[in-house]
Design a protein around this motif. Structure first.
Motif, PDB file in Angstrom:
ATOM      1  N   GLY A 282      -6.395   1.536  10.078  1.00  0.00           N
ATOM      2  CA  GLY A 282      -5.600   2.094  11.192  1.00  0.00           C
ATOM      3  C   GLY A 282      -5.400   1.064  12.288  1.00  0.00           C
ATOM      4  O   GLY A 282      -4.912   1.378  13.379  1.00  0.00           O
TER       5      GLY A 282
ATOM      6  N   LEU B  54      -1.324  -2.581  12.110  1.00  0.00           N
ATOM      7  CA  LEU B  54      -0.083  -2.745  12.889  1.00  0.00           C
ATOM      8  C   LEU B  54      -0.379  -3.087  14.346  1.00  0.00           C
ATOM      9  O   LEU B  54       0.382  -3.791  14.990  1.00  0.00           O
ATOM     10  N   SER B  55      -1.543  -2.572  14.826  1.00  0.00           N
ATOM     11  CA  SER B  55      -1.943  -2.873  16.196  1.00  0.00           C
ATOM     12  C   SER B  55      -2.191  -4.382  16.328  1.00  0.00           C
ATOM     13  O   SER B  55      -1.788  -5.001  17.333  1.00  0.00           O
TER      14      SER B  55
ATOM     15  N   VAL C  55      -0.179   7.770   9.832  1.00  0.00           N
ATOM     16  CA  VAL C  55       0.751   8.852   9.512  1.00  0.00           C
ATOM     17  C   VAL C  55       0.022   9.867   8.631  1.00  0.00           C
ATOM     18  O   VAL C  55       0.029  11.064   8.870  1.00  0.00           O
ATOM     19  N   ASP C  56      -0.652   9.338   7.612  1.00  0.00           N
ATOM     20  CA  ASP C  56      -1.400  10.208   6.698  1.00  0.00           C
ATOM     21  C   ASP C  56      -2.812   9.620   6.608  1.00  0.00           C
ATOM     22  O   ASP C  56      -3.058   8.649   5.874  1.00  0.00           O
TER      23      ASP C  56
ATOM     24  N   PHE D 260      10.229  -3.493   8.866  1.00  0.00           N
ATOM     25  CA  PHE D 260       9.609  -3.907  10.134  1.00  0.00           C
ATOM     26  C   PHE D 260      10.351  -5.151  10.610  1.00  0.00           C
ATOM     27  O   PHE D 260      10.544  -6.090   9.825  1.00  0.00           O
TER      28      PHE D 260
ATOM     29  N   LEU E  14       3.263   4.193  15.941  1.00  0.00           N
ATOM     30  CA  LEU E  14       2.721   3.477  14.784  1.00  0.00           C
ATOM     31  C   LEU E  14       1.835   2.285  15.152  1.00  0.00           C
ATOM     32  O   LEU E  14       0.888   1.961  14.441  1.00  0.00           O
TER      33      LEU E  14
ATOM     34  N   ILE F 237       8.646   6.328   6.791  1.00  0.00           N
ATOM     35  CA  ILE F 237       7.867   6.946   7.891  1.00  0.00           C
ATOM     36  C   ILE F 237       8.793   7.888   8.659  1.00  0.00           C
ATOM     37  O   ILE F 237       9.906   7.503   9.018  1.00  0.00           O
TER      38      ILE F 237
ATOM     39  N   LYS G  40       0.834  -1.218   0.000  1.00  0.00           N
ATOM     40  CA  LYS G  40       0.000   0.000   0.000  1.00  0.00           C
ATOM     41  C   LYS G  40       0.860   1.256   0.000  1.00  0.00           C
ATOM     42  O   LYS G  40       0.579   2.215  -0.714  1.00  0.00           O
ATOM     43  N   TYR G  41       1.913   1.249   0.808  1.00  0.00           N
ATOM     44  CA  TYR G  41       2.684   2.476   0.970  1.00  0.00           C
ATOM     45  C   TYR G  41       3.970   2.492   0.136  1.00  0.00           C
ATOM     46  O   TYR G  41       4.977   3.029   0.536  1.00  0.00           O
TER      47      TYR G  41
HETATM   48  P1  ADP Z   1      -3.563   1.295   8.035  1.00  0.00           P
HETATM   49  O1  ADP Z   1      -4.774   0.459   7.958  1.00  0.00           O
HETATM   50  O2  ADP Z   1      -3.841   2.758   7.986  1.00  0.00           O
HETATM   51  O3  ADP Z   1      -2.534   0.875   7.112  1.00  0.00           O
HETATM   52  P2  ADP Z   1      -1.783   0.291  10.041  1.00  0.00           P
HETATM   53  O4  ADP Z   1      -1.982   0.124  11.474  1.00  0.00           O
HETATM   54  O5  ADP Z   1      -1.561  -0.941   9.253  1.00  0.00           O
HETATM   55  O6  ADP Z   1      -3.057   1.084   9.490  1.00  0.00           O
HETATM   56  O7  ADP Z   1      -0.666   1.325   9.809  1.00  0.00           O
HETATM   57  C1  ADP Z   1      -0.621   2.522  10.528  1.00  0.00           C
HETATM   58  C2  ADP Z   1       0.065   3.603   9.699  1.00  0.00           C
HETATM   59  O8  ADP Z   1       1.432   3.286   9.540  1.00  0.00           O
HETATM   60  C3  ADP Z   1      -0.453   3.689   8.301  1.00  0.00           C
HETATM   61  O9  ADP Z   1      -1.558   4.555   8.223  1.00  0.00           O
HETATM   62  C4  ADP Z   1       0.741   4.218   7.511  1.00  0.00           C
HETATM   63  O10 ADP Z   1       0.707   5.606   7.530  1.00  0.00           O
HETATM   64  C5  ADP Z   1       1.913   3.714   8.278  1.00  0.00           C
HETATM   65  N1  ADP Z   1       2.566   2.560   7.665  1.00  0.00           N
HETATM   66  C6  ADP Z   1       2.365   1.250   7.980  1.00  0.00           C
HETATM   67  N2  ADP Z   1       3.176   0.461   7.236  1.00  0.00           N
HETATM   68  C7  ADP Z   1       3.900   1.295   6.428  1.00  0.00           C
HETATM   69  C8  ADP Z   1       4.914   1.092   5.414  1.00  0.00           C
HETATM   70  N3  ADP Z   1       5.354  -0.138   5.101  1.00  0.00           N
HETATM   71  N4  ADP Z   1       5.436   2.186   4.831  1.00  0.00           N
HETATM   72  C9  ADP Z   1       5.017   3.430   5.152  1.00  0.00           C
HETATM   73  N5  ADP Z   1       4.075   3.678   6.092  1.00  0.00           N
HETATM   74  C10 ADP Z   1       3.512   2.639   6.690  1.00  0.00           C
END
Ligand code: ADP
Length: 596
Positions: free
Chosen positions: A553, A556-557, A541-542, A582, A534, A526, A496-497
């Motif tokens: 959101g 990661l949790s 982040v955005d 990660f 995070l 990030i 995604k990112y």
């Molecule tokens: P989301 O469903 O928004 O992806 P996550 O808990 O998975 O929620 O991630 C939290 C935030 O961490 C994301 O909104 C993103 O901004 C940032 N993030 C997570 N993984 C990455 C990555 N591999 N590269 C850049 N930013 C990331």
């Protein structure tokens, strides 16, 4: 070695010195006095000889030897002196004690020999005639041409002088003994004057050592002792001040520790309690005031906490563990432990901080139950809304364009809501397992392959290539579906990112007693300020970009919960514009097993 008193160390040397001084003085006095006696006697005998020589001079010239003999006898009897007149050939012509004819030649006597040679002579020897030791002095009698006419000898017995000398020796000895006794007494007095103040000061120092800092050493008569007394007094004052400020500090520290909300337990290397505060006593159910110096096993009766303290003592790193203390009631505590270092950076024990989180855990359970219940309640209506909207969007219905657009929005939003509810339910289930997951020993490589396979479709849409490196024999205990889910979440995020045409690498390896899995992308990266937060729920982040990309959101949790349930940890290293990695660390053998 037995220590001597200073008194007995000084006194003999003083005595010895005094004795030597007195002996030298006595010897010198005796020597000088006996010399004086000798000289006086010598002079006296010489004068007697000279007096006689004056009287015999005319008689010798006229060779009136019988008159000379008579004169010798007469004056000899009056002066109580033996007189002898000897001619140069050694013949005795006059003697006060004997008849001259009966006396052998006298020219071999040392004093006479010398007198006949022209100078006066002296000798001391035993006289067979008078049977006494005598001093002889002979003087020459010369004519006008300086020729020796005869020798006139006078002799006195040494008995007088010897008895005088004996008397004098006795007096010198008595005076020496008396002076010696007096000097010994003076020495005792002087040594006492040196040692008495020292004894006083050493007893004062003992009082200081026993903590009596109010005692003062009085001023001393001698400068050095006075300075020493002053120095000891000021040392005691300073010690008093230092000890007071130390005890003040200790009281302050105790007050701080006692008023802390957290339990504090300090333990030394021999596992004895150095300090325990009130809260620690309450948590452990013991009287905190009695704990000092006791063995930790006597104070802490909970096996899991004992084991934690042991691992803190044996570790260089700070440790943290949540645990349950079961006695009459059940307490949930969070224990943090760190090694205590002294000023030389040597470990001297451990500091354990205990936090009672029973109430917090209870609130968490209420919250978690609430979220689980709400999610469940919402799941049914949202599923039916989604179902109906999907039906309305099917081709059977010929909607106005506006209605169609609204229906698509409703479908999209209800889809998002559905994902959020799904993620919340996953989180609730993980929380309800309270860290206990069912694990099995499996190879890691196939688990990574499955996770990559599940993300392949989304990656292909952006032409992102996913590869993995994992040793085939890397096996350990994990809950396969959960680890798969965590990896999927991380890989989906990486996709995604990231821009199109990037690469993702999953690398797994064994490091000491751990398995480390890296999920590395070449995405947006990030910023450092976000990295710590995070893994919080709904932290993005955005937000706009996350929503646009269908993020909840919660991804990661969920990953963090899964890894914690395996007693592992997760962290991120990332640089904006370069990419993120990660890093998951899992213990090779997980201790948390049954339960789910
Ligand atoms: P989301 O469903 O928004 O992806 P996550 O808990 O998975 O929620 O991630 C939290 C935030 O961490 C994301 O909104 C993103 O901004 C940032 N993030 C997570 N993984 C990455 C990555 N591999 N590269 C850049 N930013 C990331």
């Amino acid at each position: 070695m037995k220590k001597k008193h200073l008194f007995w160390l000084l006194l003999p040397s003083y005595w010895l010195l005094t004795a030597v001084a007195i002996l030298v003085m006595a010897f010198y006095t005796f020597h000088s006095m006996s010399n004086l006696y000798f000289q006086a006697l010598e002079k006296d005998i010489s004068i007697r000889a000279l007096l006689l020589s004056e009287q015999v001079a005319p008689l010798v010239t006229d060779e009136k030897f019988s008159e000379i003999d008579a004169l010798c006898k007469k004056i000899g009897a009056t002066a109580n002196t033996r007189f002898t007149v000897i001619l140069p050939d050694g013949k005795v012509v006059g003697d006060s004690n004997k008849e001259p004819d009966t006396i052998e030649l006298h020219d071999n006597r040392p004093e006479i020999k010398q007198a006949l040679h022209g100078s006066s002579g002296m000798d001391i020897r035993f006289s067979r005639t008078v049977r006494k030791e005598q001093m002889y002095i002979a003087v020459p009698l010369k004519n006008d041409r300086q020729e020796t006419l005869c020798a006139v000898r006078a002799a006195l017995p040494m008995t007088d002088i010897n008895s005088e000398l004996g008397k004098m020796t006795r007096q010198v000895v008595i005076v020496s003994i008396l002076t010696g006794l007096l000097a010994m007494g003076v020495c005792v007095y002087v040594v006492r004057r040196i040692t008495t103040p020292l004894l006083g000061m050493s007893s004062a120092a003992r009082q200081f050592a026993e903590g009596d800092f109010h005692h003062r050493i009085p001023a001393q008569q001698t400068l050095e002792f006075d300075q020493l007394a002053e120095a000891l007094n000021s040392m005691s004052e300073q010690l008093n001040q230092t000890l007071s400020s130390l005890s003040e500090q200790r009281n302050e520290q105790n007050a701080v520790l006692t008023s802390l909300d957290e339990g504090v337990l300090a333990i030394d290397k021999r596992e004895r309690v150095i300090h325990m505060n009130r809260v620690a006593g309450e948590i452990l159910g013991v009287e905190y005031t009695d704990a000092k110096s006791q063995l930790v096993q006597q104070v802490v009766r909970f096996a899991n906490l004992q084991e934690f303290i042991k691992s803190v003592l044996g570790s260089q790193q700070p440790l943290q563990r949540d645990m349950c203390l079961r006695s009459d009631d059940e307490k949930q505590i969070q224990a943090r432990g760190t090694v205590l270092w002294n000023a030389e950076e040597q470990s001297i024990g451990a500091l354990i901080v205990l936090r009672d989180i029973t109430h917090l855990r209870h609130l968490e359970t209420i919250r978690s139950d609430f979220v689980a219940n709400v999610s469940h309640e919402l799941k049914t209506p949202i599923t039916s809304i989604k179902g109906f909207v999907e039906t309305l969007l099917s081709d059977e219905w010929n909607h106005e364009p506006d209605i169609l657009r609204f229906l698509e929005i409703i479908n999209q939003q209800s889809g998002r809501l559905n994902s959020i509810i799904d993620d919340l339910l996953i989180l609730s289930r993980l929380e309800q397992k309270k860290g206990r997951v069912l694990s099995e020993k499996v190879a890691l490589a196939p688990v990574i392959e499955t996770a990559i396979y599940l993300c392949q479709l989304q990656a292909a849409k952006k032409n992102i290539q996913i590869s993995s490196i994992c040793p085939k024999d890397l096996e350990f205990e994990i809950n396969v579906p959960l680890i798969e889910q965590a990896l999927v979440n991380l890989i989906i995020n990486a996709v995604k990112y990231s821009e199109n045409d990037k690469k993702i690498l999953i690398l797994a390896e064994k490091q000491h007693h751990q398995i480390v899995i890296y999920v590395k992308d070449e995405g947006f990266g990030i910023e450092h300020k976000h990295q710590d937060r995070l893994f919080e729920r709904f932290y993005r982040v955005d937000t706009a970009r996350s929503r646009k990309l269908g993020g909840t959101g919660l991804g990661l949790s969920i990953v963090k919960h899964i890894i914690s349930a395996h007693e592992g940890s997760i962290r991120v290293e990332s640089r904006v514009g370069i990419g993120s990695t990660f890093i998951i660390t899992l213990p090779l053998t997980a201790s948390a097993n049954p339960g789910a």
